[in-house]
Design an enzyme around this catalytic site. Structure first.
Site, mmCIF file in Angstrom:
data_model
loop_
_atom_site.group_PDB
_atom_site.id
_atom_site.type_symbol
_atom_site.label_atom_id
_atom_site.label_comp_id
_atom_site.label_asym_id
_atom_site.label_seq_id
_atom_site.Cartn_x
_atom_site.Cartn_y
_atom_site.Cartn_z
ATOM 1 C CB SER A 206 -14.924 -18.380 30.003
ATOM 2 O OG SER A 206 -13.518 -18.264 29.909
ATOM 3 N NE ARG B 134 -7.100 -25.504 27.431
ATOM 4 C CZ ARG B 134 -7.436 -24.308 26.947
ATOM 5 N NH1 ARG B 134 -6.758 -23.755 25.955
ATOM 6 N NH2 ARG B 134 -8.459 -23.641 27.462
ATOM 7 C CG ASP C 199 -11.276 -17.715 19.348
ATOM 8 O OD1 ASP C 199 -11.738 -16.773 20.019
ATOM 9 O OD2 ASP C 199 -10.525 -18.580 19.831
ATOM 10 C CE LYS D 86 -3.963 -17.921 19.500
ATOM 11 N NZ LYS D 86 -4.417 -17.150 20.667
ATOM 12 N NE ARG E 44 -8.792 -15.567 16.951
ATOM 13 C CZ ARG E 44 -8.006 -16.631 16.806
ATOM 14 N NH1 ARG E 44 -7.692 -17.064 15.605
ATOM 15 N NH2 ARG E 44 -7.513 -17.255 17.859
HETATM 16 C C1 S3P Z 1 -9.761 -20.060 24.514
HETATM 17 C C2 S3P Z 1 -11.059 -19.817 24.901
HETATM 18 C C3 S3P Z 1 -11.884 -18.749 24.322
HETATM 19 C C4 S3P Z 1 -11.287 -18.258 23.013
HETATM 20 C C5 S3P Z 1 -9.806 -18.016 23.130
HETATM 21 C C6 S3P Z 1 -9.095 -19.310 23.450
HETATM 22 C C7 S3P Z 1 -9.016 -21.130 25.195
HETATM 23 O O1 S3P Z 1 -11.932 -17.665 25.222
HETATM 24 O O2 S3P Z 1 -11.940 -17.088 22.581
HETATM 25 O O3 S3P Z 1 -9.270 -17.490 21.934
HETATM 26 O O4 S3P Z 1 -7.952 -21.545 24.685
HETATM 27 O O5 S3P Z 1 -9.474 -21.576 26.247
HETATM 28 P P1 S3P Z 1 -12.995 -17.606 26.432
HETATM 29 O O6 S3P Z 1 -12.609 -18.642 27.429
HETATM 30 O O7 S3P Z 1 -12.871 -16.215 26.998
HETATM 31 O O8 S3P Z 1 -14.339 -17.870 25.828
#
Ligand code: S3P
Length: 438
Positions: free
Chosen positions: A169, A28, A314, A23, A389
């Site tokens: 993040s 992206r 996740d 995903k 989840r």
């Molecule tokens: C993600 C980053 C994570 C993850 C999310 C997907 C991403 O979140 O928990 O499910 O695709 O960049 P955070 O950036 O808030 O850590």
């Protein structure tokens, strides 16, 4: 509301799993295709509802999207200077990732972009992306003192410079880097620990100069030199480790189970859950670059701390399934970010395990599973807490225990893994159905 009704005849997952496309990478790939000049073919794109929202968003921002077949898309991009002002509000649905990333892209638009989402996303923190974008020169406002969607961005490219993120993040890092495509000078993002690198990898694929380095104090930096992204022609998306994790955890924790997962993305920062399962005694072997072979065994409890959290953020609900099937206590800390996911995942994970008879206590940044789950008579009812989840973790745990269960709020599974029910039925040899309207 839909309920996933699972019979008592399940077992731990066995056989071969081809997980759905990743995903994070799919989001992206679509945004990259919008921002690249030329036509990009995305092969194996996720059909999750979250990613469908990204597909609609890039169309609204000017991309021409043609569906070749279900998972192959042909996208004519417009480049960072060609994105257009959307006619409508961009609705990210349940997707926090799209919410953050599209706010970065919105700074490239010569006009106004309004971004909103469903009730869950509208409760999630947006100041973490609004404030650094504004510090870099964007004109951006959000509801509730800049903390919640809806947010508005008004045509304002960012300057370059350095932004140091307080919270690790990948979403915020990605939003800044995408905005950085319109910057007047290079942009450096410093994160406290490395998070998933999919945006950096994509920008490199699009021919841009991206430098990455670990700093002396362990922080990680990414430096983007703005330029014109050009399509690489084809982008191929591998399978989602976060989706496979439910089946991997349940199989690893059940003696006798054997599961092979093929076509999996196993890049850095996404496989922390495999390391934790191995530490618990799990027999998980990597074959080549994309295949995991899991042989079920009796696991023991473990401790997971802050340094590991970004690599398994996740996968905590899936790992919790293994905690509940293991001997001894398991403890997680340093994971306060889980409180602002699709649900308060510390509480919803604990509640899900308690429904199966586990003894669980929670802290502000984690949880302890004191004693595990067991099979009980009759049919259990588990609430997903409107979180995909949690619903999938409950479903695999029920199967591994041979426990009849009703998982309420199971419609959320489609936000990330639309084929989950088919895979559950096949791998766990269980009768299970989705019942609408309850
Ligand atoms: C993600 C980053 C994570 C993850 C999310 C997907 C991403 O979140 O928990 O499910 O695709 O960049 P955070 O950036 O808030 O850590």
């Amino acid at each position: 509301m839909a309920e996933l009704v699972i019979s008592s005849r399940g077992r731990a997952p066995e056989g071969v799993l081809i997980p759905p496309p990743d995903k994070s990478i799919s989001h992206r790939a679509l945004l990259g295709a919008l921002l690249a000049l030329g036509t990009t073919t995305v092969v194996g794109c996720s059909r999750a509802l979250d990613v469908e929202a990204t597909r609609r968003a890039i169309a609204a921002l000017g991309a021409a999207v043609r569906v070749v077949d279900g998972t192959t898309l042909e996208i004519r991009g417009v480049g960072p200077t060609g994105v257009v002002e959307p006619d409508e509000v961009i609705d990210v649905g349940n997707s926090g990732t799209l919410a953050r990333l599209v706010l970065g892209v919105a700074t490239l638009v010569p006009g106004m972009v309004v971004v909103t989402g469903d009730a869950s996303v509208r409760r999630r923190p947006m100041d973490r992306v609004v404030l650094p974008l504004r510090a870099l020169g964007a004109t951006i406002r959000a509801r509730w003192g800049d903390r919640r969607l809806p947010a508005v961005v008004v045509g304002s490219r960012i300057r370059g410079g350095v932004q140091t993120l307080p919270v690790p993040s990948a979403q915020v890092k990605s939003a800044l880097l995408l905005a950085g495509l319109g910057a007047s000078e290079p942009l450096t993002v410093v994160e406290p620990v490395p998070t998933r690198p999919h945006t950096e990898e994509l920008l490199e694929t699009l021919g841009l100069r991206v430098e990455r380095a670990t700093l002396p104090e362990g922080q990680h930096m990414v430096r983007l030199t703005p330029g014109t992204p050009r399509t690489p022609g084809t982008v191929r998306v591998l399978g989602d480790p976060s989706a496979a994790a439910f089946f991997v955890a349940a199989a690893a924790a059940t003696p006798g189970a054997r599961l092979e997962v093929r076509g999996l993305y196993l890049g850095p920062t996404r496989t922390g859950f495999v390391e934790v399962l191995r530490r618990m005694g799990g027999e998980i072997e990597l074959l080549g670059h994309e295949t995991l072979v899991v042989r079920g065994s009796s696991l023991r409890g473990t401790t997971v701390g802050a340094s590991e959290v970004p690599s398994l953020i996740d996968e905590v609900p899936a790992l919790a399934v293994a905690f509940a099937l293991a001997r001894g206590e398991s403890r997680l800390s340093g994971a306060e970010e889980l409180r602002v996911k699709e649900s308060d995942r510390i509480e919803t994970t604990a509640a899900m395990l308690r429904a199966f008879g586990a003894t669980v206590t929670t802290t502000h940044d984690g949880l302890t599973v004191h004693s595990g789950a067991g099979r009980s008579r009759g049919t259990l009812t588990v609430d997903s807490g409107a979180d995909h989840r949690i619903a999938m973790s409950a479903a695999v745990l029920a199967c591994a225990l041979g426990q009849a269960a009703r998982v309420q709020g199971a419609e959320w599974i489609a936000t990330s893994y639309p084929g989950f029910l088919d895979d559950l039925v096949r791998l766990c040899a269980v009768e299970a159905e989705m019942v609408e309207g309850r």
